[in-house]
Design a protein around this motif. Structure first.
Motif, mmCIF file in Angstrom:
data_model
loop_
_atom_site.group_PDB
_atom_site.id
_atom_site.type_symbol
_atom_site.label_atom_id
_atom_site.label_comp_id
_atom_site.label_asym_id
_atom_site.label_seq_id
_atom_site.Cartn_x
_atom_site.Cartn_y
_atom_site.Cartn_z
ATOM 1 N N UNK A 63 8.451 -4.072 -8.513
ATOM 2 C CA UNK A 63 7.743 -2.786 -8.848
ATOM 3 C C UNK A 63 8.985 -1.726 -8.343
ATOM 4 N N UNK A 64 9.498 -2.317 -7.067
ATOM 5 C CA UNK A 64 10.658 -1.190 -6.604
ATOM 6 C C UNK A 64 11.665 -1.133 -7.658
ATOM 7 N N UNK A 65 12.253 -2.182 -8.396
ATOM 8 C CA UNK A 65 13.318 -2.316 -9.150
ATOM 9 C C UNK A 65 12.829 -1.441 -10.304
ATOM 10 N N UNK A 66 11.844 -1.810 -11.133
ATOM 11 C CA UNK A 66 11.150 -1.123 -12.140
ATOM 12 C C UNK A 66 10.987 0.340 -11.872
ATOM 13 N N UNK A 67 10.717 0.875 -10.621
ATOM 14 C CA UNK A 67 10.662 2.276 -10.370
ATOM 15 C C UNK A 67 11.961 2.795 -10.282
ATOM 16 N N UNK A 68 12.981 2.227 -9.761
ATOM 17 C CA UNK A 68 14.366 2.591 -9.543
ATOM 18 C C UNK A 68 15.091 2.767 -10.897
ATOM 19 N N UNK A 92 0.660 -1.186 0.075
ATOM 20 C CA UNK A 92 0.122 -0.187 -0.114
ATOM 21 C C UNK A 92 0.851 1.244 -0.006
ATOM 22 N N UNK A 93 1.910 1.249 0.868
ATOM 23 C CA UNK A 93 2.746 2.466 0.869
ATOM 24 C C UNK A 93 3.617 2.640 -0.413
ATOM 25 N N UNK A 94 3.824 1.442 -1.328
ATOM 26 C CA UNK A 94 4.431 1.478 -2.440
ATOM 27 C C UNK A 94 3.457 2.151 -3.618
ATOM 28 N N UNK A 95 2.292 1.685 -3.434
ATOM 29 C CA UNK A 95 1.294 2.105 -4.466
ATOM 30 C C UNK A 95 1.105 3.582 -4.124
ATOM 31 N N UNK A 96 1.275 4.175 -2.912
ATOM 32 C CA UNK A 96 1.210 5.701 -2.702
ATOM 33 C C UNK A 96 2.267 6.235 -2.687
ATOM 34 N N UNK A 97 3.467 5.650 -3.083
ATOM 35 C CA UNK A 97 4.498 6.651 -3.247
ATOM 36 C C UNK A 97 5.403 6.988 -2.190
ATOM 37 N N UNK A 98 4.997 6.479 -1.067
ATOM 38 C CA UNK A 98 5.753 6.482 0.218
ATOM 39 C C UNK A 98 6.893 5.670 0.740
ATOM 40 N N UNK A 131 8.018 -10.496 -3.764
ATOM 41 C CA UNK A 131 8.861 -10.580 -4.748
ATOM 42 C C UNK A 131 8.221 -9.793 -5.873
ATOM 43 N N UNK A 132 7.039 -9.615 -5.891
ATOM 44 C CA UNK A 132 6.119 -8.648 -6.985
ATOM 45 C C UNK A 132 6.431 -7.107 -6.613
#
Length: 121
Positions: free
Chosen positions: A78-83, A24-30, A73-74
C-alpha cells in the motif's frame, strides 16, 4: 524468569499491535504516525530476527510471525502504491508548471499592452 520463547511470544504480540496500529494510521493517511510506529517496531523485529532459531522451534510462534510478515507485506504494498501515485501527481504538477512558465510571458505582455489603452470620449 522469562524464557526466550516466552519473550519472543510477548514481543510478537507487541509487534502485532504495532502492525495493527500502523495499518490504521496508513488507512487514515497519518504518515507521521506510520514512521513513528516503524521506528518502534525496528528493535522488536531485530530481536526476533536474532532469535530465529528459537522462533523456528515453536510452530505457534513461527505461524504468528508469518502472519505478521504477511500483514506487513500488504502494508508495504500500500505504501509503495501510494508513493508511486504521489510521484505521478508530482510529475503532472511539474509538467503543468512548465507549461504555465512557457505561456506566462505571452500573457504578461498582452496584459501590459491592454493597460496602456485609453478611452477618449
Amino acid at each position: 524468569m522469562e524464557t526466550t520463547t516466552e519473550r519472543c511470544t510477548r514481543l510478537a504480540v507487541a509487534l502485532e499491535d504495532i502492525v495493527a496500529q500502523e495499518s490504521a494510521a496508513l488507512a487514515a493517511g497519518d504518515y507521521e504516525t506510520v514512521v513513528g510506529l516503524q521506528d518502534r517496531a525496528g528493535p522488536v523485529v531485530e530481536y526476533l530476527a536474532a532469535q530465529a532459531a528459537e522462533v523456528a522451534r515453536s510452530p505457534a510462534l513461527s505461524e504468528r510471525i508469518g502472519a505478521i510478515r504477511a500483514r506487513r507485506a500488504r502494508t508495504l504494498e500500500i505504501i509503495s502504491h501510494q508513493a508511486q501515485h504521489a510521484r505521478a501527481e508530482l510529475a503532472e504538477t511539474g509538467a503543468a508548471r512548465r507549461r504555465v512558465a512557457r505561456i506566462a510571458p505571452v500573457y504578461g505582455r498582452a496584459t501590459a499592452a491592454v493597460s496602456q489603452l485609453q478611452v477618449v470620449g
